[in-house]
Enzyme design. Structure first.
Site, PDB file in Angstrom:
ATOM      1  N   GLU C  59      34.795  74.981 -52.801  1.00 34.02           N
ATOM      2  CA  GLU C  59      33.944  73.824 -53.073  1.00 34.02           C
ATOM      3  C   GLU C  59      32.935  74.106 -54.178  1.00 34.02           C
ATOM      4  O   GLU C  59      32.637  73.237 -55.000  1.00 34.02           O
ATOM      5  CB  GLU C  59      33.227  73.387 -51.795  1.00 34.02           C
ATOM      6  CG  GLU C  59      34.152  72.812 -50.715  1.00 34.02           C
ATOM      7  CD  GLU C  59      34.909  73.856 -49.922  1.00 34.02           C
ATOM      8  OE1 GLU C  59      34.619  75.066 -50.080  1.00 34.02           O
ATOM      9  OE2 GLU C  59      35.792  73.477 -49.119  1.00 34.02           O
ATOM     10  N   HIS C 128      33.035  68.382 -38.641  1.00 35.97           N
ATOM     11  CA  HIS C 128      33.720  67.241 -39.235  1.00 35.97           C
ATOM     12  C   HIS C 128      32.920  65.945 -39.149  1.00 35.97           C
ATOM     13  O   HIS C 128      33.430  64.882 -39.476  1.00 35.97           O
ATOM     14  CB  HIS C 128      35.105  67.054 -38.579  1.00 35.97           C
ATOM     15  CG  HIS C 128      36.090  68.116 -38.959  1.00 35.97           C
ATOM     16  ND1 HIS C 128      36.084  69.361 -38.386  1.00 35.97           N
ATOM     17  CD2 HIS C 128      37.086  68.136 -39.884  1.00 35.97           C
ATOM     18  CE1 HIS C 128      37.060  70.100 -38.926  1.00 35.97           C
ATOM     19  NE2 HIS C 128      37.675  69.384 -39.837  1.00 35.97           N
TER      20      HIS C 128
HETATM   21  C1  LIG Z   1      34.824  75.468 -46.197  1.00 37.99           C
HETATM   22  C2  LIG Z   1      35.950  74.582 -45.814  1.00 37.99           C
HETATM   23  N1  LIG Z   1      36.503  73.767 -46.721  1.00 37.99           N
HETATM   24  C3  LIG Z   1      37.474  72.909 -46.374  1.00 37.99           C
HETATM   25  C4  LIG Z   1      37.959  72.863 -45.100  1.00 37.99           C
HETATM   26  C5  LIG Z   1      39.032  71.846 -44.706  1.00 37.99           C
HETATM   27  N2  LIG Z   1      40.287  72.477 -44.339  1.00 37.99           N
HETATM   28  C6  LIG Z   1      40.609  72.751 -43.063  1.00 37.99           C
HETATM   29  S1  LIG Z   1      42.045  73.608 -42.921  1.00 37.99           S
HETATM   30  C7  LIG Z   1      42.267  73.613 -44.600  1.00 37.99           C
HETATM   31  C8  LIG Z   1      43.455  74.312 -45.175  1.00 37.99           C
HETATM   32  C9  LIG Z   1      43.386  75.784 -44.899  1.00 37.99           C
HETATM   33  O1  LIG Z   1      44.550  76.404 -45.315  1.00 37.99           O
HETATM   34  P1  LIG Z   1      44.860  77.915 -44.955  1.00 37.99           P
HETATM   35  O2  LIG Z   1      43.643  78.731 -45.195  1.00 37.99           O
HETATM   36  O3  LIG Z   1      46.086  78.301 -45.671  1.00 37.99           O
HETATM   37  O4  LIG Z   1      45.093  77.935 -43.390  1.00 37.99           O
HETATM   38  P2  LIG Z   1      46.230  77.212 -42.546  1.00 37.99           P
HETATM   39  O5  LIG Z   1      45.684  75.873 -42.154  1.00 37.99           O
HETATM   40  O6  LIG Z   1      47.446  77.131 -43.378  1.00 37.99           O
HETATM   41  O7  LIG Z   1      46.414  78.077 -41.358  1.00 37.99           O
HETATM   42  C10 LIG Z   1      41.233  72.936 -45.230  1.00 37.99           C
HETATM   43  C11 LIG Z   1      41.125  72.740 -46.688  1.00 37.99           C
HETATM   44  C12 LIG Z   1      37.384  73.753 -44.183  1.00 37.99           C
HETATM   45  N3  LIG Z   1      37.793  73.808 -42.904  1.00 37.99           N
HETATM   46  N4  LIG Z   1      36.401  74.600 -44.550  1.00 37.99           N
END
Ligand SMILES: Cc1ncc(C[n+]2csc(CCOP(=O)(O)OP(=O)(O)O)c2C)c(N)n1
Ligand SMILES: Cc1ncc(C[n+]2csc(CCOP(=O)(O)OP(=O)(O)O)c2C)c(N)n1
Ligand SMILES: [Mg+2]
Ligand SMILES: [Mg+2]
Lengths: 393, 349, 349, 393
Positions: C59, C128
């Site tokens: 971000e 959220h």
């Molecule tokens: C700081 C932050 N930014 C955005 C999000 C929103 N978000 C939740 S899960 C996700 C994707 C995460 O992907 P990854 O790290 O590959 O984990 P996976 O869900 O594939 O296990 C996002 C962008 C968040 N939880 N925290």
């Protein structure tokens, strides 16, 4: 954003811990270097800019000690990085300097007095970034690195051939913002070169407390970009390495991280107390690696400068220093109303009201509508009767 | 003994490190240098690198590791070098530090102290003079406190370290060098109390941190004009000590909040709003706010124009609608019967 | 045409991308997925990866690169996926985005829009459902706005993109699916104005974003009880539209601010404080605040207890000291002469 | 904090892009792997935990579709990572899971219903972190990585032999917080293993849009720690690699980054719409690499499990699923007063007042002291007369 990856795999190998060097400590050329040496004119320009830059730096330091600057972070000893980096840029390119990089701005042609606006305490930045293609000097560490990525993205969108050079310190590489910017740059294949001036110290903290990596250049591997280490007291080498990285960047080969090994000879700023955390002994060897001496020796030995040329450079430095002294002596106070003029493109009612308050205060007039007054922040259309009404109720 | 605020804070850290082996102090340049304001001076020398040490420059990581340490029994005291450099840690502070106890139903409390030198008046260039208290005070789960002098500096920092919850400990930069008697290890008032610094019956000044001395100066000036000003040092911004503040304002019927931060959405808004809620029918005039302008903190040469000074406070007092029904106060400490010379003297209209 | 708020925002982005080649849209999952709330649905398909694309999950880097783009002529519109995930960008927002124009004496303005879905009521798990408006509104240099329905959603987002300054564009999550007529490309009121959504003479409800529909519901319920409630939708949190709000409160003499965020140090404090400053002698009762409790946002099963609902608003209205001197309002739209049935009905004391 | 660097240089070489694998897709042993395979009991435990874990995951997914969970992020297909990682931990070690890692918590022995507290919407976390040595499931990406570093630092200070395993996604590696935590871990020589489950997707974004590095394991180089890539669908390999990294960490050789190559077969959560951004075709090959099938084949082939043993595992999974269904059916609403109980160690006056308001509202009683009331937030000693006084003035 898909990445156009046509970079030769070899550029992604582990960087060598031995920095690239073109000129040795006694001014001799180092054979077999992986980058071509700058041409004689460029070498002379580098020397001139270092000599003038150092004189500027010494002058600014003196002014800070006299209390005529709020603070001054010197780059004494780092002139090869400051100048080698700035002079490698094409006119359309952008420089992203930090608080430490006044000399690079002077080398880029920014009015030295405008460079000092920040440190003199007149305003947060004194020069026109667009005119000079120099971002404002950045204090929050590593935060300007992503700006450079965004700026070059915009340039590419507009079909402009623009690369950017980001200056950052060894300490700044520990910040999350450095990581995010490196990653964006690599993913977007941005024409950005990150020049880390590893001056061994972040205020009082030595670089071994910032990173356990073999070199800071190794960080590049984790982003899929090349990392290079260069002798940061060798202006020819810094220029050559930055120049090459910029050329690669321009032709779509993406960003590079360059770690320039140098040393902060002065305290962090004039208000720092280095005796608390480092021995004078430590700096001695670095004084012997003086970037100006080294390049002077080379140019002299190869007959590219003579005493007259050197004297002219010194003379130019003196002129600039005198000019800085003189112009800073005219101590015009900044206009108080500028406080309100640039917060937004247009001044909102509430701010206009605060400006009026300050205006009245400064005129020594009765304070008719100060901050926090009933009616403060009220738009013009309501302001007329507000005060009276309140009194009468 | 007489100590500066910086020395009193240093003494507090020293005593805490001595008395509690779980206390650790770290941050940028807090080791051999002793911090840019020398608050941690000599701690590494006395307690070793294991108890007071330099961190890499990574504010989010500093707060994040402190959270982990506190999860496992330590009491970390970390420093953000300047308030604006606390912003990179904002997510760790708001989403974890403030919420861990609640998230775990009370199972994991986080006794972390985040020391934040704040405010201006020291001739600092941009980013070195922010006042970030409103951001923290609005965040449930955080305790936000600020001393306005050395005695409170010592006492409140000791109490903050002892607290089982995270504390944002705001240190007014421009008071670091101000000296006063410190009764360490004795404590001043409890961490969550506001304190009346000067009694007066006509109007209450509500100040904290860097503006407390300014408010006291203003009170002294007003006294000369026959106006009895009560000065309350809020000390604890969150939680807010309603008892002390409400009692004062109900007594005086007039109040002005004073802070350095930009006025719009600043902490003074909360103070004004809640004081008004609780004292509405006692108020002769709206609670006024004297704060910084709604602009980025100015460069050194202009900061004096931004900072709320004595005159701006006196002007605000003068606008508290004294004309209608004002009667001289007779409260203890206030000059009785002199009448509202101040407003007349300062207003030409 | 009838559109949901999400669709109206999508339409605004689409029209902006069409009309201005300098507009770019990016963020986490805003490309092929169309954003987790589908606000960017179809934009990559229509405008290509160069105009609407996915960023890595960073971000601070997203806002930082947007700053750089805006320095060089683009108008980036970036998305923070949820409000709490905007916190990692806090430093870029506060120390750069908000300050660049000022720092450069007006030479470099940053026309960046940061879209932030905010607030709760959608059954989201922790992080959220934050309401982060107070953090942004207190930061000079930022324009902070929030639509409460589709028509404003379209219009305000178009205006925000056109503004030469950075805008924090707060989108009330729980209203994403609410539908209404949208006159796009025609605009509603100017970006910096508050709007009276319902006229009434007895009391003013000041609401914004997610609480506007709730306030209107409460007004309807109060109407049945004979109380004429005026509802003002603030729309622009910074700058604040004093003219519209002050005019209303001076007319009604009573006001309640309603928001979801925790009350302490929340945006409602600013509203209450400045309305009181400007309307003091018109006020029959203190300006009350109905906000979230001072707790971390609750888990889904408890969030309904936290969110200000109709009853809590009516209760606040009932506490506005109607007994002393209340006379029935006769303002347009308000029921005249019926007397304050509401307080009596709701209060047993 | 000085770093005790006695790590063999070899551990800092470039990671191989070819993941470490112990068991091939048809269940045969891969010869010449650089880590020893787990012993038969461990392999059987891994299989059992995967079978039970998957049943739990399927059950939770069903509950989410029925609306009985607020949301469920499945780890279907990632069981080898979830289980291989969790079972490598010693009892005193700590696990730092994300929202995706319910199965790892179940494998670690946390009550499955308590695991679901977060996703059911009852509270932000349901289990006792200290008792289970499991941090709360972390949603803000990469933010728990530094917690693990701090926690193990504290353990070392107290002389405890504690290591930590941080689970993170491929997408999370882009965050500044990941960088800062890796760096702290390396500098402090922390006994922390970072297991990146590279499931190819971060919601809708493929990993090639997160990083331009040859592998995510390459990131380790920039911190001076080893990076390893492992087949994330091979539970034996994940276990072995994590186990070895934990052993290195414990004996002072510092942290490791492990990239486990796996695949998120399900949507990001039950409310995701993967058809918008990926083809079903893409997942097909990954279904064939099913971690349970593979380990089953090996254990069967080597006579380490038989039909009865497999049936017992399936049976255990069914029992657990039934238990989860039953216990979740008892839908007790969480106690509203818990909203105020844990914000601080003691409830401040103002919060107690808000609690009282809510209590009154819930009793359907007249609202005597709601939020924002004159007097709200007033300490007990002042509360008595406040309301009356206000009325009477
Ligand atoms: C700081 C932050 N930014 C955005 C999000 C929103 N978000 C939740 S899960 C996700 C994707 C995460 O992907 P990854 O790290 O590959 O984990 P996976 O869900 O594939 O296990 C996002 C962008 C968040 N939880 N925290
Ligand atoms: C985000 C942030 N944190 C902390 C600081 C305070 N600070 C100013 S300079 C400095 C040291 C930086 O060291 P380095 O990056 O090596 O640059 P150098 O000063 O050596 O040129 C620190 C910690 C800052 N400016 N920004
Ligand atoms: Mg340095
Ligand atoms: Mg993933």
């Amino acid at each position: 954003m898909e990445r156009i990856d046509d970079r030769p795999e070899a550029r992604l190998a582990l960087p060598s811990a031995e920095p690239i060097r073109l000129v040795d400590r006694s001014g001799g050329r180092v054979p077999g270097a992986p980058v071509p040496a700058p041409d004689p004119q460029t070498l002379a320009r580098l020397l001139r800019a270092m000599v003038v830059g150092r004189r500027f730096d010494r002058q600014a330091g003196a002014l800070a000690r006299q209390g005529r600057l709020a603070v001054y972070p010197s780059s004494f000893g780092q002139e090869a990085c400051q100048v080698g980096g700035a002079l490698a840029l094409a006119p359309a390119d952008w420089l992203f300097p930090t608080y430490r990089d006044c000399v690079s701005l002077v080398a880029r042609g920014v009015d030295p007095v405008e460079v000092l606006t920040l440190l003199r305490g007149d305003w947060h930045s004194g020069y026109d970034p667009e005119r000079h293609r120099c971002a404002t000097q950045c204090t929050p560490l590593a935060t300007n690195a992503s700006h450079a990525v965004g700026l070059t993205y915009a340039a590419r969108r507009k079909g402009e051939d623009v690369a950017a050079l980001v200056l950052m310190g060894d300490g700044a590489t520990s910040e999350g913002d450095a990581h995010e910017a490196y990653n964006f740059a690599a993913l977007w294949n941005a024409p950005v070169v990150f020049l880390i001036q590893n001056n061994q110290w972040a205020i009082s903290v030595p670089v071994r407390k910032q990173s356990a990596a073999p070199t800071l250049a190794h960080k590049a591997i984790g982003y899929g970009m090349p990392g290079v280490r260069v002798d940061g007291n060798d202006a020819a080498a810094v220029h050559a390495v930055v120049d090459q990285a910029l050329a690669e960047a321009r032709c779509g080969h993406g960003p590079t991280i360059i770690e320039a090994m140098t040393y902060r000879l002065d305290p962090h700023t004039n208000s720092d107390a280095p005796q608390r955390y480092r021995d004078d002994d430590e700096s001695e060897p670095w004084r012997e690696r003086d970037p100006i001496d080294r390049l002077t020796a080379l140019l002299r030995a190869e007959g590219m400068v003579d005493d007259a040329a050197l004297a002219a450079m010194a003379e130019e430095g003196e002129r600039l220093a005198a000019q800085v002294r003189d112009r800073l002596a005219e101590d015009e106070a900044p206009d108080p109303e500028s406080l309100f003029a640039h917060v937004y493109a247009t001044v909102p009612h509430a701010l206009a009201r605060q400006r009026a308050t300050l205006r009245d205060e400064l005129r020594g007039e009765p304070d008719e509508g100060p901050l926090g007054e009933p009616g403060a922040g009220l738009p013009a259309e309501l302001r007329g009767g507000a005060h009276d009404e309140l009194k009468e109720v | 003994m007489e100590l500066s605020l910086a020395q009193a804070l240093n003494r507090a850290l020293r005593d805490a490190l001595r008395e509690d082996p779980d206390v650790v102090v770290y941050g940028e340049d807090v080791g051999p240098l002793g911090g840019v304001f020398r608050v941690t001076d000599g701690l590494t020398a006395e307690f070793g690198e294991e108890r007071c040490f330099d961190a890499p420059i990574a504010e989010s990581g500093i707060v994040g590791t402190a959270i982990g340490m506190a999860m496992n029994g330590l009491r970390p005291v970390v420093e953000m070098q300047f308030d604006a450099f606390g912003y990179p840690a904002f997510q760790q502070v708001v989403s974890h530090l403030a919420k861990m106890r609640n998230r775990t139903m009370g199972r994991l409390g986080l006794p972390v102290v985040v020391r934040v030198p704040y405010g201006g008046g020291i001739g600092g260039v941009e980013h070195h003079s922010d006042s970030s208290e409103a951001y923290y005070a609005h965040t449930p789960g955080l305790t936000v406190v600020t001393p306005a002098g050395p005695a409170d500096g010592y006492s409140m920092l000791r109490d903050a370290i002892a607290l089982p919850d995270p504390v944002i400990f705001l240190e007014p930069k421009r008071l670091y060098w101000s000296k006063a008697e410190v009764g360490a290890p004795a404590r001043t008032e409890a961490l969550d109390r506001a304190v009346v610094r000067r009694a007066g019956s006509d109007v209450t000044l509500l100040a904290y941190g860097p503006t407390v001395p300014t408010a006291l100066e203003a009170a002294e000036a007003a006294h000369a004009d026959g106006c009895a000003v009560e000065v309350v040092d809020l000390r604890s911004l969150a939680p807010f000590d309603d008892a002390t503040v409400t009692a004062s304002v109900r007594r005086t019927g007039r109040a002005v909040v004073v802070h350095e931060a930009s006025t719009f959405g600043g902490y003074g808004a909360e103070v004004a709003a809640r004081v008004t809620e609780q004292c509405f029918h006692y108020l002769e005039a709206p609670v006024l706010r004297v704060g910084g302008f709604d602009i980025p903190y100015p460069p050194p040469k202009l900061e004096h124009l931004h900072l709320p000074g004595v005159d701006r406070i006196l002007d605000a007092i003068a606008r508290l609608q004294w004309e209608s029904g004002w009667t001289p106060g007779a409260a203890p400490g206030g000059p009785a019967g002199a009448g509202p010379a101040l407003p007349a003297a300062r207003s030409t209209s």
